[in-house]
Design a protein around this motif. Structure first.
Motif, short mmCIF file in Angstrom:
data_model
loop_
_atom_site.label_atom_id
_atom_site.label_comp_id
_atom_site.label_asym_id
_atom_site.label_seq_id
_atom_site.Cartn_x
_atom_site.Cartn_y
_atom_site.Cartn_z
N LEU B 370 20.24 -5.40 -65.00
CA LEU B 370 21.27 -6.25 -65.44
C LEU B 370 21.82 -5.71 -66.95
O LEU B 370 23.07 -5.85 -67.36
CB LEU B 370 21.06 -7.83 -65.53
CG LEU B 370 21.11 -8.44 -64.19
CD1 LEU B 370 20.18 -9.71 -64.36
CD2 LEU B 370 22.41 -8.66 -63.60
N ILE B 371 20.69 -5.25 -67.73
CA ILE B 371 21.13 -4.93 -69.41
C ILE B 371 21.99 -3.77 -69.21
O ILE B 371 22.84 -3.93 -70.10
CB ILE B 371 19.69 -4.44 -70.04
CG1 ILE B 371 18.81 -5.73 -69.72
CG2 ILE B 371 19.92 -3.99 -71.20
CD1 ILE B 371 18.97 -6.71 -70.76
N VAL B 372 21.91 -2.90 -68.58
CA VAL B 372 22.70 -1.63 -68.45
C VAL B 372 23.96 -1.68 -68.52
O VAL B 372 25.10 -1.38 -69.47
CB VAL B 372 22.08 -0.61 -67.67
CG1 VAL B 372 23.13 0.69 -67.75
CG2 VAL B 372 20.81 -0.20 -67.93
N PRO B 373 24.57 -2.37 -67.49
CA PRO B 373 26.03 -2.64 -67.57
C PRO B 373 26.64 -3.46 -68.74
O PRO B 373 27.73 -3.18 -69.20
CB PRO B 373 26.29 -3.14 -66.16
CG PRO B 373 25.10 -3.98 -65.84
CD PRO B 373 24.05 -3.19 -66.09
N VAL B 378 29.25 -3.44 -74.22
CA VAL B 378 29.26 -3.59 -75.58
C VAL B 378 29.67 -2.51 -76.25
O VAL B 378 30.47 -2.36 -77.42
CB VAL B 378 27.76 -3.99 -76.14
CG1 VAL B 378 27.51 -3.86 -77.64
CG2 VAL B 378 27.40 -5.32 -75.46
N LEU B 379 29.29 -1.33 -75.71
CA LEU B 379 29.70 -0.04 -76.40
C LEU B 379 31.04 0.40 -76.16
O LEU B 379 31.47 1.23 -76.78
CB LEU B 379 28.69 0.95 -75.70
CG LEU B 379 27.20 0.90 -76.15
CD1 LEU B 379 26.28 1.76 -75.16
CD2 LEU B 379 26.95 1.39 -77.44
N ALA B 470 22.69 -1.60 -78.58
CA ALA B 470 23.62 -2.24 -77.52
C ALA B 470 22.72 -2.90 -76.33
O ALA B 470 23.12 -4.14 -76.08
CB ALA B 470 24.41 -1.19 -76.79
N HIS B 471 21.62 -2.43 -76.13
CA HIS B 471 20.46 -3.17 -75.24
C HIS B 471 20.16 -4.39 -75.63
O HIS B 471 20.08 -5.40 -74.93
CB HIS B 471 19.61 -2.03 -74.94
CG HIS B 471 19.71 -1.15 -73.67
ND1 HIS B 471 18.74 -0.70 -72.80
CD2 HIS B 471 20.95 -0.27 -73.37
CE1 HIS B 471 19.42 -0.08 -72.16
NE2 HIS B 471 20.39 0.42 -72.38
N SER B 472 19.79 -4.31 -77.07
CA SER B 472 19.34 -5.73 -77.35
C SER B 472 20.62 -6.48 -77.56
O SER B 472 20.31 -7.83 -77.26
CB SER B 472 19.11 -5.49 -79.10
OG SER B 472 17.91 -4.64 -79.13
N ALA B 473 21.53 -6.34 -77.95
CA ALA B 473 22.65 -7.13 -77.91
C ALA B 473 23.11 -7.81 -76.58
O ALA B 473 23.25 -8.95 -75.96
CB ALA B 473 24.11 -6.60 -78.52
N ALA B 474 22.84 -6.61 -75.52
CA ALA B 474 23.08 -7.04 -73.91
C ALA B 474 22.07 -8.24 -73.35
O ALA B 474 22.48 -9.26 -72.86
CB ALA B 474 23.10 -5.91 -73.28
N GLY B 508 31.53 -5.23 -60.66
CA GLY B 508 30.12 -5.16 -60.00
C GLY B 508 29.99 -6.76 -59.93
O GLY B 508 30.74 -7.59 -60.15
N SER B 509 28.66 -7.09 -59.49
CA SER B 509 28.32 -8.52 -59.35
C SER B 509 26.89 -8.62 -59.74
O SER B 509 25.99 -7.57 -59.33
CB SER B 509 28.45 -8.75 -57.87
OG SER B 509 27.90 -7.92 -56.93
#
Lengths: 326, 542
Positions: B370-373, B378-379, B470-474, B508-509
């Motif tokens: 879930l983090i990557v998208p 964010v990016l 970005a991963h941290s923010a996500a 996506g979902s």
């Protein structure tokens, strides 16, 4: 106070209960059972009988929180208010300098730090510091000191006032209320799903009969998370998902109440010296796990719990109680 | 677990003290013949040294029997699903003969022939029994029931969660196979039957339903073995179990604690005598989930290097899907509690904290993470370029590692070059999707030099630092987003079926799934297989 319910041999039978769905009434049988169970297990522990009680009710709601509250009030009304002075003093003496303690001064409780033991003129004193001052407390008065945090951090500036909740507690506990609100302990630990237990503890109130002042269950349980900063706790509410926890007060709880099989199987080993109450939820898929644990403990029991035959079990509930063997 | 008020809890205790359980025996000769043939085949399979070759036939046969014996629809109903299974059985008849011999082949032919005969019939003995019982006790739908009908949508699914339905609803039918509730509800509401007031519940819903007068439980009761509360913590004062005439039932246990007092208070009426020569009980028929096959199906297909493999445990999800959950490394998963207060509805928990019945949220398009998208969101426009650089260094590291016989040898080489963080576990992490760079810049340079990216080390390091932020923010925003979704979207589908999909703003979902069970065995799989919900063969499940 004449109406205080502490004077009755059984607190549960005297209290009234309400929540947004019901008006004030006596505790229904199933609720009185849980409350009385907590009270009796705690009182048995006070008499040095460590027991385990397992309850499988038709629905888990309120069973654990009322058992926990029963235990806390049971200890408040039945425990020896002045503990074994020598043992208590020895425990305090073994603290490291700087340990957090609370001291009862008159009607108020202060946050302080332990600074060691001093011998003077053949007498022994606890050296205590609070609010920039040092006090020497004789060994004979060491019951005014408890290990832990809480209490006011400054000296009183005016006449203390008593809140409506504290007044409601006074209605219920009478002469025991002052100590109840003054001495920090962990008489009961309640382990389970925090959000659900919190909702139960905050939505239900109790009161002494014919009194108008209602006390939320949370205020009677007195877990630190429901108290303002400096509030004196009597219990600990613990999530069944946390890996680590710290006791607010260095104490052996009289009773640990496990709400669900997960809480029982995970946390019982954390409290080997306490009595246990487990509420197992028939609607949980993990009930078998809890039953296995209970039956394993039963297999190595020392004997029957002293209160076992004194309780009237509600219809549809299953109940097992025994003196723990290890 | 739903919060219940004092009044509701009172009502549950009241029902528990007054409830009675009775039985209604149902017969159908063709279905009895099908059950007997499947039973005989199962018994024969047990005598085989290796049952593996039988499964392709045996499992669909059991599934067909299970559907026909538990779903109150006409046997000819296209949505019953038996016809499709019979086609599959027909295809697998020859392999059955090869593996099982002539006797097995004959029994298989009987199963197919009897099944074909059954699905040509419009008979619906279970449905008829349900309607008759309701009709007898409650011939006219109440105004509350009719209100419920009005609020029912076109496809028959309730608009409100079952727990929120009108409290006066009086009767319901409980089905063992939860995914059939919708089709049965639609059928009962259709003009042919015209009883839209009959509520259809799964065992998950019944635990939180307000007390009702009558609950018709479709057996056999072994379906509720892990959900005994259907009987031991009754939600209806009058429970009627529909049982097949050839089926020997067992009464629910009244107590489970040694040396206990009290127990289940439900009054159980005498069971009707068996009225058939065939006699089957739970031990003969109950088929556990085939965890080995589920795990194999989930973890198969990838060329996984031994050092890449991670340990995982399969979990079966509602909707006949399954997922591999990590047994090591990052074991956090998002939990959604549809009945919790809004502020606590979504939480991050350890996989080890999950129990059957919990609802987990998984990404259902574009991979399991879930983090990557969300990090890519964010990016913005830079995401693609940064991801390409991430793929570049990971591909190079993987190729470099493959030059060594073992991961240990590769890590020894890196350590020799001065990379202090190198060990088999960290290299495995660097190869995974979630790791972005080394902790230490010096280690990074050594690693990049080793994989011939030394000249680009600084550029990639900065790019990976951007990704890291970005991963941290996500990670921080994902809980809030899931909470928003769970608090704003109606969760009736999730409560009734155990599955609900939510669209993500960036495309996506994610899907919330109820966990039905966990595998007792641990398998090894490629890391990319983790947390990816996958539809598994029906026959492995029941």
């Amino acid at each position: 106070m004449e109406t205080a319910v502490h004077s009755a041999s059984n607190i549960a039978r005297m209290l009234q209960v309400a929540d947004p769905s019901t008006d004030w009434r006596e505790l229904p049988e199933w609720l009185a059972f849980s409350f009385e169970l907590g009270e009796r297990v705690a009182v048995a522990f006070e008499a040095r009988v460590t027991t385990c009680a397992v309850l499988i009710p038709p629905v888990r709601s309120f069973a654990a929180v009322f058992a926990a509250t029963g235990a806390v009030l049971g200890v408040a009304c039945n425990a020896d208010s002045i503990p074994d002075v020598d043992a208590h003093f020895a425990a305090l003496s073994s603290l490291t300098a700087g340990s957090a303690i609370v001291v009862k001064m008159g009607e108020r409780i202060y946050s302080a730090s332990f600074q060691g033991v001093v011998h003077r003129d053949g007498a022994t004193f606890l050296r205590i510091e609070y609010n920039g001052m040092t006090q020497y407390l004789p060994q004979s008065e060491c019951h005014r000191v408890q290990v832990g945090t809480g209490g006011k951090r400054s000296l009183p500036t005016g006449k203390p006032t008593r809140s409506r909740t504290a007044a409601g507690i006074q209605d219920i506990l009478g002469e025991y209320a002052d100590d109840f609100l003054a001495v920090p302990t962990v008489d009961a630990v309640l382990v389970g799903q925090i959000s659900l237990l919190t909702e139960e503890l905050t939505s239900v109130s109790l009161r002494a009969p014919e009194q108008q002042r209602a006390v939320p269950l949370a205020a009677l349980l007195r877990a630190s998370r429901f108290l303002p900063d400096g509030g004196i706790s009597r219990s600990l509410l613990l999530s069944d998902r946390v890996a680590e926890f710290a006791m607010p007060v260095d104490d052996t709880p009289h009773v640990v109440i496990f709400d669900g099989a997960r809480a029982l199987s995970r946390y019982r080993s954390e409290f080997p010296n306490s009595s246990w109450i487990a509420v197992l939820d028939r609607c949980s898929t993990s009930i078998d796990q809890g039953v296995d644990v209970a039956n394993e403990e039963f297999a190595v029991r020392r004997g029957e719990a002293p209160y076992s035959r004194l309780l009237s079990i509600p219809d549809g509930a299953e109940f097992q109680a025994f003196e723990r063997g290890r | 677990v739903k919060y219940a008020t004092l009044a509701q809890t009172d009502a549950y205790y009241d029902v528990a003290s007054r409830a009675a359980l009775s039985w209604r025996s149902v017969e159908h000769p063709v279905l009895e013949a099908l059950s007997a043939a499947v039973y005989d085949l199962s018994r024969l399979a047990r005598t085989a040294d290796d049952e593996t070759g039988w499964r392709e036939f045996l499992y669909p046969a059991r599934r067909a029997r299970n559907l026909a014996t538990t779903v109150p629809l006409p046997f000819s109903h296209p949505d019953l699903g038996v016809r499709t299974l019979l086609d599959e059985l027909e295809r697998n008849l020859n392999p059955l003969r090869v593996y099982g011999g002539e006797e097995a082949g004959e029994l298989g032919s009987t199963v197919v022939a009897t099944g074909r005969k059954l699905v040509d019939l419009d008979d619906a003995p279970l449905r008829d029994a349900v309607v008759e019982i309701i009709q007898k006790s409650d011939p006219q739908p109440s105004p509350a029931d009719l209100t419920e009908c009005v609020t029912t949508t076109v496809d028959g699914e309730p608009q409100h969660a079952v727990a929120e339905l009108p409290k006066r609803a009086r009767g319901a039918v409980l089905l063992p196979i939860g995914e059939c509730c919708g089709v049965v509800k639609r059928h009962l509401g259709s003009s042919g039957v015209d009883r839209p007031d009959i509520r259809v519940l799964s065992r998950h819903e019944v635990a939180n339903v307000d007390p009702i007068d009558q609950l018709i439980v479709v057996g056999p009761l072994y379906w509720y073995a892990d959900h005994q509360y259907v009987l031991t913590s009754p939600r209806a004062t009058n429970c009627i179990v529909l049982k097949w005439a050839w089926y020997r039932e067992r009464e629910p246990r009244r107590s489970v604690l040694d040396g206990s007092r009290g127990g289940v208070a439900m009054r159980v009426r005498p069971m009707p005598a068996l009225r058939t020569t065939l006699e089957i009980d739970a031990d003969d028929e109950r088929t556990p989930i085939d965890w080995a096959s589920v795990s194999r199906e989930l973890s198969k297909g990838d060329d996984v290097e031994p050092w890449e493999a991670v340990r995982a445990r399969a979990a079966v999800l509602a909707g006949r899907e399954a997922v591999l959950l990590p047994e090591e490394g990052d074991r956090q998963v998002w939990l959604l509690d549809p009945l919790a207060p809004a502020a606590q509805r979504v939480a991050r928990v350890e996989v080890g904290d999950l129990d059957p019945g919990h609802v987990i949220v998984l990404r259902t398009s574009g991979g399991g993470d879930l983090i990557v998208p969300l990090a890519d969101e964010v990016l913005g426009a830079r995401a693609n370029e940064l991801r390409q650089l991430q793929r570049l260094w990971k591909t190079r590291v993987r190729a470099w590692v493959l030059e060594y016989p073992t991961l240990r040898a590769a890590s020894a080489e890196l350590r020799k070059r001065g990379c202090s963080a190198a060990n088999p576990q960290t290299i495995q992490n660097w190869l995974g999707e979630r790791s972005l760079r080394t902790e230490n810049r010096g280690d990074w340079q050594i690693l990049m030099d080793a994989v011939s990216l030394g000249a680009d080390a600084e550029r990639i390091w900065r790019a990976m630092s951007r990704l890291h932020s970005a991963h941290s923010a996500a990670g921080k925003s994902i809980g809030r987003r899931l909470r928003d979704m769970a608090n704003t979207a109606p969760l009736n589908n999730l409560l009734s079926t155990g599955v609900q999909t939510f669209a993500l703003a960036l495309g996506g979902s994610v899907t919330a799934y109820r966990v039905e069970g966990f595998s007792p065995v641990v398998v090894e799989c490629h890391p990319a297989r983790l947390m990816v919900p996958t539809r598994v063969h029906d026959e492995w499940l029941t």
